[in-house]
Write a protein that holds these residues in place. Sequence first.
Motif, PDB file in Angstrom:
ATOM      1  N   SER A 191      -4.076 -58.529  48.041  1.00 24.19           N
ATOM      2  CA  SER A 191      -4.840 -59.677  48.538  1.00 24.19           C
ATOM      3  C   SER A 191      -6.087 -59.942  47.702  1.00 24.19           C
ATOM      4  O   SER A 191      -7.095 -60.418  48.218  1.00 24.19           O
ATOM      5  CB  SER A 191      -5.234 -59.439  49.993  1.00 24.19           C
TER       6      SER A 191
ATOM      7  N   THR B 233     -12.405 -59.628  46.893  1.00 23.65           N
ATOM      8  CA  THR B 233     -12.909 -60.367  45.734  1.00 23.65           C
ATOM      9  C   THR B 233     -13.191 -59.423  44.566  1.00 23.65           C
ATOM     10  O   THR B 233     -13.317 -58.208  44.761  1.00 23.65           O
ATOM     11  CB  THR B 233     -14.209 -61.106  46.084  1.00 23.65           C
TER      12      THR B 233
ATOM     13  N   ARG C 125      -5.943 -67.548  43.002  1.00 20.56           N
ATOM     14  CA  ARG C 125      -6.124 -67.477  44.453  1.00 20.56           C
ATOM     15  C   ARG C 125      -5.536 -66.216  45.071  1.00 20.56           C
ATOM     16  O   ARG C 125      -6.007 -65.720  46.091  1.00 20.56           O
ATOM     17  CB  ARG C 125      -5.513 -68.707  45.133  1.00 20.56           C
ATOM     18  N   ALA C 126      -4.486 -65.699  44.468  1.00 20.65           N
ATOM     19  CA  ALA C 126      -3.887 -64.457  44.971  1.00 20.65           C
ATOM     20  C   ALA C 126      -3.293 -63.686  43.810  1.00 20.65           C
ATOM     21  O   ALA C 126      -2.584 -64.261  42.985  1.00 20.65           O
ATOM     22  CB  ALA C 126      -2.811 -64.759  46.015  1.00 20.65           C
TER      23      ALA C 126
ATOM     24  N   THR D 240      -8.432 -62.025  45.376  1.00 20.89           N
ATOM     25  CA  THR D 240      -8.586 -63.469  45.311  1.00 20.89           C
ATOM     26  C   THR D 240      -9.828 -63.856  44.526  1.00 20.89           C
ATOM     27  O   THR D 240     -10.867 -63.188  44.608  1.00 20.89           O
ATOM     28  CB  THR D 240      -8.637 -64.086  46.729  1.00 20.89           C
ATOM     29  N   SER D 241      -9.717 -64.915  43.739  1.00 19.79           N
ATOM     30  CA  SER D 241     -10.802 -65.399  42.883  1.00 19.79           C
ATOM     31  C   SER D 241     -10.740 -66.917  42.842  1.00 19.79           C
ATOM     32  O   SER D 241      -9.737 -67.519  43.239  1.00 19.79           O
ATOM     33  CB  SER D 241     -10.653 -64.808  41.465  1.00 19.79           C
ATOM     34  N   THR D 242     -11.809 -67.528  42.373  1.00 19.80           N
ATOM     35  CA  THR D 242     -11.830 -68.994  42.218  1.00 19.80           C
ATOM     36  C   THR D 242     -11.796 -69.391  40.756  1.00 19.80           C
ATOM     37  O   THR D 242     -11.849 -70.583  40.446  1.00 19.80           O
ATOM     38  CB  THR D 242     -13.110 -69.576  42.858  1.00 19.80           C
TER      39      THR D 242
ATOM     40  N   PRO E 290      -8.691 -60.332  52.442  1.00 24.58           N
ATOM     41  CA  PRO E 290      -9.015 -60.785  51.085  1.00 24.58           C
ATOM     42  C   PRO E 290     -10.032 -59.874  50.411  1.00 24.58           C
ATOM     43  O   PRO E 290     -10.996 -59.432  51.041  1.00 24.58           O
ATOM     44  CB  PRO E 290      -9.588 -62.196  51.300  1.00 24.58           C
TER      45      PRO E 290
ATOM     46  N   SER F 143      -0.370 -60.994  50.530  1.00 25.83           N
ATOM     47  CA  SER F 143      -0.386 -62.429  50.268  1.00 25.83           C
ATOM     48  C   SER F 143       0.598 -63.103  51.219  1.00 25.83           C
ATOM     49  O   SER F 143       1.392 -62.435  51.888  1.00 25.83           O
ATOM     50  CB  SER F 143      -0.005 -62.705  48.812  1.00 25.83           C
TER      51      SER F 143
ATOM     52  N   SER G 231      -1.722 -67.375  48.616  1.00 23.86           N
ATOM     53  CA  SER G 231      -3.065 -67.053  49.108  1.00 23.86           C
ATOM     54  C   SER G 231      -3.020 -65.729  49.863  1.00 23.86           C
ATOM     55  O   SER G 231      -1.959 -65.310  50.316  1.00 23.86           O
ATOM     56  CB  SER G 231      -3.580 -68.151  50.055  1.00 23.86           C
ATOM     57  N   PRO G 232      -4.174 -65.081  50.028  1.00 22.03           N
ATOM     58  CA  PRO G 232      -4.185 -63.875  50.863  1.00 22.03           C
ATOM     59  C   PRO G 232      -3.856 -64.239  52.306  1.00 22.03           C
ATOM     60  O   PRO G 232      -4.372 -65.218  52.845  1.00 22.03           O
ATOM     61  CB  PRO G 232      -5.619 -63.367  50.733  1.00 22.03           C
TER      62      PRO G 232
END
Length: 451
Positions: free
Chosen positions: A115, A408, A375-376, A117-119, A406, A395, A401-402
């Motif tokens: 899970s 980071t 995102r995942a 996740t990043s932007t 989640p 996910s 997505s998670p």
Amino acid sequence: MRKQMFNPLRCDGISRRGLLRVGGLSALGLGLGDYFRLQRLCGAEGSPKVKAKACILVWLDGGPSHLETFDPKPESPAEVRGPLKTVATKLPGVRFSEDLSRTAGLLDKLAVIRSMTSTLGEHNFGTHYLMTGYKPTPVVEYPAFGATLAHVRGQNGVLPPNIAVPDFGIGGSQLTGNGYLPGSTRPFSVGNSSDRRGFKVRDLDFYRGLDLARLDQRRKFVGALDKFSRAKDASSQSASDPDLERAYNLIASPEAKRAFDFSDEPEKIRALYGDQRNSIGQACLLARRLVERGVPFVTVNSKGWDTHQDLYSRLKERYPGDKWALLPSLDLALSGLISDLSARGMLDDTLVVVMGEFGRTPKLNANGGRDHWPRAFSVVVAGAGVPGGQVIGQSDSLGESPKDRPVTPADLAATIYTLLGIDPKLMLHTGDGRPVRVAPDGSKVVSELIA
């Protein structure tokens, strides 16, 4: 599903660095002295107990597909699950890519975060985020894990404390590795020349006409210039040039050279990592030899994971019977590393992390590949007391997505630093004296990874 567990578990106009480049010393990484200008920091009171003496970071440069590695979706539509089959692991209901079968058999020693996740879905930005825990900013470049560790722990031996195999050209090669920390903490790249006997590091060999006696003369010459410079500038605090001393010690050290000579490795051990064609396997074997000799941080840089097209041939086989595509090579390298460390009793105090800058799109594109998808994605962690046999978070059904838990890059950084015995709240300082936390404010340690 929150977590699954496996039950049994660098003022007179003369540059010292220029002097280092005289003769053959230029071969030592264009100023090897940069790698030894280390500052020691006192650990903060109450800082975490050191669990990992060393860390091996296996970096899958380009962004590996989570769907073709550690988080496949065998029940999803064909355009999501992709062309590869899956294989069972030691954890019921958890499957890996079919080309990671050896690694799947070692899940009791691994923890998988599904899970992440990043932007940030661009290589340079994503790499900076994953390698530092901080989102990039034009104001400052943050140091990567190895540089921070070298800065905090300092130099304890002849070998550099932060080494990259074969180099640190990751994420578009925009990341220096040391950020605002001294250049001496930057990763020392060993070079990419390997032969049937293993890695051969050009920086530890003498050039024609340069032997140890002549190198010693040049070292004394630089020392004399240093003494003259200090006589002219009473404000100088330098007692000598420790960087040249350490560079000299490195090139003169038989033990340093032996670290890069695989001839003493039994064939049985060599076979664990694959033969000389498996570059990531050779790199992982060298990483083990380096941490065994006291190097605190080694980055193994595996390139080619930016699979926008023809994913099948890049990952599984480029031609019929190919054993050295990305996934089979990774499977041998990672399983060999974990098994070797475990058999030597080194896994308990060596942290192993496997990751890239992001994952890949949930659906295959028109070129039979997958595009950037932050995102995942997945990260694998092992050793240093990390409880194995667990999957942390998951996910959703498409790997988009998670679904829960989640995690980071900031959280991951706080966790890695904690496992290395560095308080995430420890303050470092930029060149102008600005205090900066080791891990971002608000980052949370992934508790499941802390035994």
